[in-house]
Design an enzyme around this catalytic site. Structure first.
Site, PDB file in Angstrom:
ATOM      1  N   SER A 206      11.005 -21.923  66.242  1.00 22.43           N
ATOM      2  CA  SER A 206      10.907 -22.982  67.228  1.00 22.43           C
ATOM      3  C   SER A 206       9.463 -23.432  67.417  1.00 22.43           C
ATOM      4  CB  SER A 206      11.556 -22.531  68.536  1.00 22.43           C
ATOM      5  OG  SER A 206      11.987 -23.633  69.282  1.00 22.43           O
ATOM      6  N   ASP A 312      22.224 -26.470  66.225  1.00 17.47           N
ATOM      7  CA  ASP A 312      21.094 -26.303  67.144  1.00 17.47           C
ATOM      8  C   ASP A 312      20.970 -27.568  67.993  1.00 17.47           C
ATOM      9  OD1 ASP A 312      18.669 -25.885  68.429  1.00 17.47           O
ATOM     10  OD2 ASP A 312      17.676 -25.080  66.653  1.00 17.47           O
ATOM     11  N   HIS A 343      20.473 -22.309  68.150  1.00 16.34           N
ATOM     12  CA  HIS A 343      19.044 -21.987  68.075  1.00 16.34           C
ATOM     13  C   HIS A 343      18.890 -20.472  67.942  1.00 16.34           C
ATOM     14  CE1 HIS A 343      15.044 -23.588  68.394  1.00 16.34           C
ATOM     15  NE2 HIS A 343      14.721 -22.837  69.430  1.00 16.34           N
TER      16      HIS A 343
END
Length: 656
Positions: A206, A312, A343
């Site tokens: 991320s 995601d 995610h």
């Protein structure tokens, strides 16, 4: 024992340790001899021969040469390092694995939200995640960098801007002898990285992976590979979709979440620049240009091993898709894993295979071992929970763009999708209470909040691989309107439940260990299993836009009620197989609840079907699209996953 005897014993132990270390270094070095008269055999895998318990753990502060907090002194970022002690005695230089993050003190890393810890003297004790435990015994150095404005670093958080990227780029420079490091945050004693050969691989999920993308896009020398997991490629596309806000806040909110308390006190001016430079109108500004890495793909020297969850909804797969395409255009060496989850880190999806693959990747890219990973299939795709397939290249050869058209059906808003151009109009009214799951659940039912179009049942499997677009010509009744377009697989299946807590995984109490441990830094992590859901449909690709950007993608403007406007929505990249007997559906609607923010008005929109179409990446091209006799859908309610939950715009914090 007499003093003289103790000294002799100590000397003997020291000499023996040095001899063993030298022998290990010889065995570990490329080209180690296999015996008298035999040709050297290059190693194919690094092995855990160095002591993790005895490893050197130290902190260095690297000068970024920026003064983000305007205190008259260039900012230093904290760099926590762990590396094999034995190699200091041999002089052998080693590569580095780096994770640069803003989350080490505020939010934690990994499925268990681990944070850095230090002893009473400020020396690092725990490094979050398993990279240090696993790779340091195998002859790597591991470096965990606090981005500017976080944890023990100077400067200010600028959420993807120059300071974020420079925080990690400066460390790559220092590792390669081009930068300045210090043994303390404010002192003058220099620290040098004589223990490394400068070859660096960046990894992270991320926000961390986003920093890796940004550093690679600078072309910095010494960065050999990056492994971005669920990472952002353009910060504008994290907060907006073609002008439509994706969250109720901007990058200033994220800065508040990750910056250290002392940075919060000194970084008011930087914070205000984030507010001013990211207007909620969705207009493109200079702030976004600085945070868009896609145009700089041509500068990338490093190889890229990209990982993303196709469901995601935090960092949407548009980020992966546009970055991948740009890297391909410039011939960057690439590898790919795409899962069915949200995610989620691959360590928590496919743990043993992931660690084995990552190990081989770093051995090849950083140690130069010829282990064959560069000759293996480029892409691993999760087809069903825990069932993976591979592709030699991605998208597969033979993938072609095919245009399908929506057309009227037997009931209002329940149309057909096929190769023939439609006629007339379909009308819907934006209902901000509804989401994509509400639309898909009633795709075969006339409802006022959406227009749905589906194919006849497919006569063979249909694979979509890559990024789709949907061009919409719509006439609004108001001066503002937002649009959504989603692709849906209509048919029963069992999928990862990406909408539930865990986004496709369930965390178990049992632990498995991946590397060596110390009292303060365990290599053991909770296991997971797939969390699944039986569904009647699967939404597998999405796109959104503010219709007001129809004429200028970077600047929205008021619509003219009663006038037709044409816009092309860019849908998120995906790789999905619609099985034989299922139907493929395109749904066009307004606000997708909890995924985009609603417009100021409540518009009704009329779609011009003759000027509305979808371009889809079909493996096999037009010949792959074959359907049976058309069917008349029966109004019913289909079961799917839960509606999207409200998202907190913190990419990869405590839920990483």
């Amino acid at each position: 024992m007499p003093i003289r005897a103790r000294r002799a014993r100590l000397l003997w132990r020291t000499l023996l340790t040095a001899a063993l270390a030298a022998l290990l270094a010889t065995l570990m070095s490329p080209g180690a001899a296999q015996g008298a008269g035999q040709a050297p055999r290059p190693p194919r895998e690094s092995t855990p021969v160095y002591s993790y318990d005895d490893a050197i753990r130290e902190s260095v502060w690297v000068d970024t040469r920026l003064d983000g907090d305007a205190d008259g002194r260039t900012d230093r970022v904290a760099v926590d390092i762990v590396r094999p002690r034995e190699l200091d005695r041999t002089g052998r230089r080693i590569p580095v694995i780096m994770d640069a993050s803003p989350y080490y003190s505020c939010c934690g890393r990994g499925n268990e939200s681990q944070k850095k810890t230090y002893d009473a003297d400020g020396n690092p004790v725990r490094f979050p995640l398993y990279y240090d435990n696993y790779f340091v015994p195998r002859g790597y150095g591991y470096v965990a960098v606090d981005l500017a404005g976080t944890n023990r670093s100077d400067g200010c958080v600028d959420v993807g801007g120059r300071s974020d990227v420079r925080s990690a780029e400066a460390v790559v420079d220092w590792l390669n002898g081009r930068g300045r490091g210090y043994t303390s945050r404010t002192g003058t004693q220099r620290a040098t990285a004589t223990w490394t050969n400068g070859a660096t691989g960046m990894i992270g999920k991320s926000y961390d992976g986003t920093v890796a993308n940004g550093v690679a896009a600078t072309g910095v020398k010494g960065l050999k590979t990056i492994v971005p997991i669920g990472a952002i490629s353009s910060w504008y596309d994290y907060y907006f979709a073609q002008g439509a806000p994706l969250f109720g806040s901007g990058p200033d909110g994220l800065a508040d979440a990750v910056q250290s308390p002392e940075a919060r006190a000194r970084c008011g001016a930087v914070h205000q620049r984030l507010v001013d430079g990211a207007p909620r109108s969705g207009d493109w500004t200079r702030l976004w240009s600085e945070r868009d890495h896609v145009p700089d793909a041509g500068k990338v020297r490093a190889s890229v091993f990209a990982v993303h969850g196709m469901q995601d909804l935090n960092v949407r797969t548009k980020h992966f898709g546009q970055w991948w395409d740009a890297l391909a255009e410039h011939g960057v060496a690439r590898k790919l894993w795409l899962s069915q989850a949200g995610h989620v880190d691959p360590f928590d999806l496919r743990r043993a295979d992931w660690v084995r693959t990552l190990h081989r990747w770093f051995d090849h890219e950083l140690l130069g071992y010829d282990n064959g990973i560069d000759r293996e299939p480029m892409a691993d795709i999760e087809r069903a929970p825990d069932r993976w397939t591979t592709d030699r290249v991605w998208p597969p050869r033979g993938t072609g763009t095919v245009r399908l058209h929506p057309a009227k059906g037997t009931a209002p808003g329940v149309g057909v999708l096929g190769p023939r151009r439609g006629k007339g109009t379909e009308t819907f009214t934006d209902d901000r209470r509804l989401s994509e799951t509400d639309w898909a659940a009633q795709v075969d039912t006339s409802t006022p909040g959406k227009a749905g179009f589906s194919t006849a049942p497919l006569t063979r499997d249909l694979r979509l691989s890559g990024s789709s677009t949907v061009t919409v010509t719509a006439t609004p009744t108001t001066r503002t309107a937002h649009l959504s377009a989603v692709l849906v697989d209509l048919g029963p299946d069992t999928i990862r439940d990406y909408a539930a807590a865990g986004e496709g995984i369930t965390t178990l109490p049992e632990r498995t260990c991946w590397g060596a441990s110390t009292t303060g830094d365990s290599s053991c992590f909770k296991e997971t299993r797939a969390r699944t859901a039986a569904v009647d449909y699967t939404v597998f690709s999405r796109g959104w836009a503010d219709l007001g950007t129809w004429a200028d993608p970077g600047h929205g403007r008021p619509l003219t009620p009663g006038k037709a406007h044409t816009i092309t929505l860019r849908l998120a990249a995906s790789d999905h197989v619609v099985p034989k007997g299922h139907r493929l559906a395109l749904i066009i609607a307004g606000t997708d609840r909890n995924l985009i923010e609603p417009p100021a008005d409540t518009p009704t929109l009329a779609l011009d079907l003759a000027r509305t179409s979808a371009k889809l990446p079909l493996v096999g091209g037009a010949d792959a699209f074959t359907t049976g006799p058309s069917v008349t859908p029966r109004p019913s309610r289909l079961d799917g996953v839960a509606p999207p939950r409200p998202l907190n715009p913190v990419p990869g914090g405590s839920t990483s």
